[in-house]
Design an enzyme around this catalytic site. Structure first.
Site, PDB file in Angstrom:
ATOM      1  N   THR A   1       0.684  -1.124  -0.190  1.00  0.00           N
ATOM      2  CA  THR A   1      -0.186  -0.105   0.106  1.00  0.00           C
ATOM      3  C   THR A   1       1.021   1.701   0.082  1.00  0.00           C
ATOM      4  O   THR A   1       0.306   2.383  -0.128  1.00  0.00           O
ATOM      5  CB  THR A   1      -0.831  -0.020   0.728  1.00  0.00           C
ATOM      6  OG1 THR A   1       0.053  -0.351   2.447  1.00  0.00           O
ATOM      7  CG2 THR A   1      -1.782  -1.021   0.903  1.00  0.00           C
ATOM      8  N   GLU A   2       2.284   1.356  -0.318  1.00  0.00           N
ATOM      9  CA  GLU A   2       3.191   2.988  -0.184  1.00  0.00           C
ATOM     10  C   GLU A   2       2.866   3.476  -1.165  1.00  0.00           C
ATOM     11  O   GLU A   2       2.781   4.731  -0.684  1.00  0.00           O
ATOM     12  CB  GLU A   2       4.449   1.882  -0.007  1.00  0.00           C
ATOM     13  CG  GLU A   2       4.934   1.128   0.708  1.00  0.00           C
ATOM     14  CD  GLU A   2       4.898  -0.102   0.719  1.00  0.00           C
ATOM     15  OE1 GLU A   2       5.507  -1.028   1.779  1.00  0.00           O
ATOM     16  OE2 GLU A   2       4.068  -1.233  -0.190  1.00  0.00           O
ATOM     17  N   VAL A   3       2.436   2.744  -1.884  1.00  0.00           N
ATOM     18  CA  VAL A   3       2.399   3.984  -3.149  1.00  0.00           C
ATOM     19  C   VAL A   3       0.783   4.896  -3.062  1.00  0.00           C
ATOM     20  O   VAL A   3       0.889   6.243  -3.409  1.00  0.00           O
ATOM     21  CB  VAL A   3       2.338   3.417  -4.965  1.00  0.00           C
ATOM     22  CG1 VAL A   3       4.013   2.933  -5.276  1.00  0.00           C
ATOM     23  CG2 VAL A   3       1.277   2.476  -4.886  1.00  0.00           C
TER      24      VAL A   3
ATOM     25  N   ILE B   1       0.284   6.018   0.235  1.00  0.00           N
ATOM     26  CA  ILE B   1       0.062   7.541   0.707  1.00  0.00           C
ATOM     27  C   ILE B   1       1.082   7.901   0.635  1.00  0.00           C
ATOM     28  O   ILE B   1       1.763   8.843   1.228  1.00  0.00           O
ATOM     29  CB  ILE B   1       0.624   6.780   2.056  1.00  0.00           C
ATOM     30  CG1 ILE B   1       1.723   5.839   2.473  1.00  0.00           C
ATOM     31  CG2 ILE B   1      -0.671   5.713   2.561  1.00  0.00           C
ATOM     32  CD1 ILE B   1       1.652   5.490   4.161  1.00  0.00           C
TER      33      ILE B   1
END
Length: 245
Positions: A122-124, A126
């Site tokens: 889910t990094e991209v 945030i």
């Protein structure tokens, strides 16, 4: 303050449980430090044949704790410690795994999850990138599949995680699937296990040696960026970040 790692031992197998379920076992500075200390104990203990890394609650780990994030170097150190530990480490997953939690899975020698588990980078979403966790992930997973999951942040299931190399196996009953693995480790000579693990992890450690400094710097830069501030604020406020179209 309760130490966020549970410990138990059965016939030479030490079970370490991420035990901060109220925060979805997010990788806080305190949890990372406690897990590193527990792993160090296991590495030095001749009575420990193998380590099972598991969790309480319905989430194995939600990734970095946005309220108490660990320093990037501490997370690099923990991932390397899992790879270098002279005992096999097996992840036991019965819940969901997000972002940095997937780095823990990749750093383990084997990982078994329930079919109900879900996964997502889910990094991209945030405003950051899966930088540090790429150290164990890139050498061990399918690059085409990883490109899709890194770039989109989509959620995927256990069967896809097996196909990509993130998991060793998916099962309806995780403990039933783990039983023959743990039996095999209990029947194996400790020094032979350690040397065999060294053979298997040599290329992963080469990636750490080559790329750790660069990816640590990238992680620090991105987390300090304006996009990350917007992304993390939006996440905490449960709204879409400004860039969503």
């Amino acid at each position: 303050m309760t130490v966020p790692i549970g410990r138990a031992r059965t016939r030479g197998v030490e079970t370490l449980s991420l035990d901060a379920a109220d925060r979805r076992n997010a990788l806080s500075a305190s949890l990372v430090a406690a897990l590193a200390a527990a792993l160090a104990d296991c590495g030095k203990d001749p009575d420990v044949r193998a380590v099972v890394l598991t969790h309480t609650g319905n989430t194995f780990s939600a990734g970095a704790d946005l309220r108490e994030p660990p320093p990037p170097r501490a997370l690099v150190g923990l991932l390397r410690q899992l790879v270098e530990l002279p005992k096999p480490v097996i992840a036991r997953v019965t819940g969901h795994v997000r972002a940095g939690g997937l780095g823990l899975l990749a750093a383990c020698d084997m990982a078994v999850a329930s079919r109900a588990a879900t996964f997502a980078f889910t990094e991209v979403r945030i405003g950051v990138a899966p930088a540090v966790i790429s150290l164990p992930l890139l050498p061990r997973t399918d690059p085409r599949a990883l490109a899709r999951h890194y770039l989109t942040g989509e959620r995927f299931g256990s069967d896809e995680a097996v196909r990509t190399g993130l998991l060793t196996a998916a099962a309806d009953d995780v403990d039933e699937a783990l039983a023959p693995i743990l039996d095999g480790l209990r029947r194996s000579a400790p020094e032979a296990l350690a040397e065999t693990k060294r053979l298997l992890t040599a290329r992963v450690l080469e990636t750490f040696d080559r790329d750790a400094a660069e990816l640590t710097a990238l992680s620090a830069r991105l987390f300090a960026s304006g996009q990350a501030r917007e992304g993390m604020t939006a996440f905490l406020e449960k709204r879409d970040p400004a860039w969503v179209v």
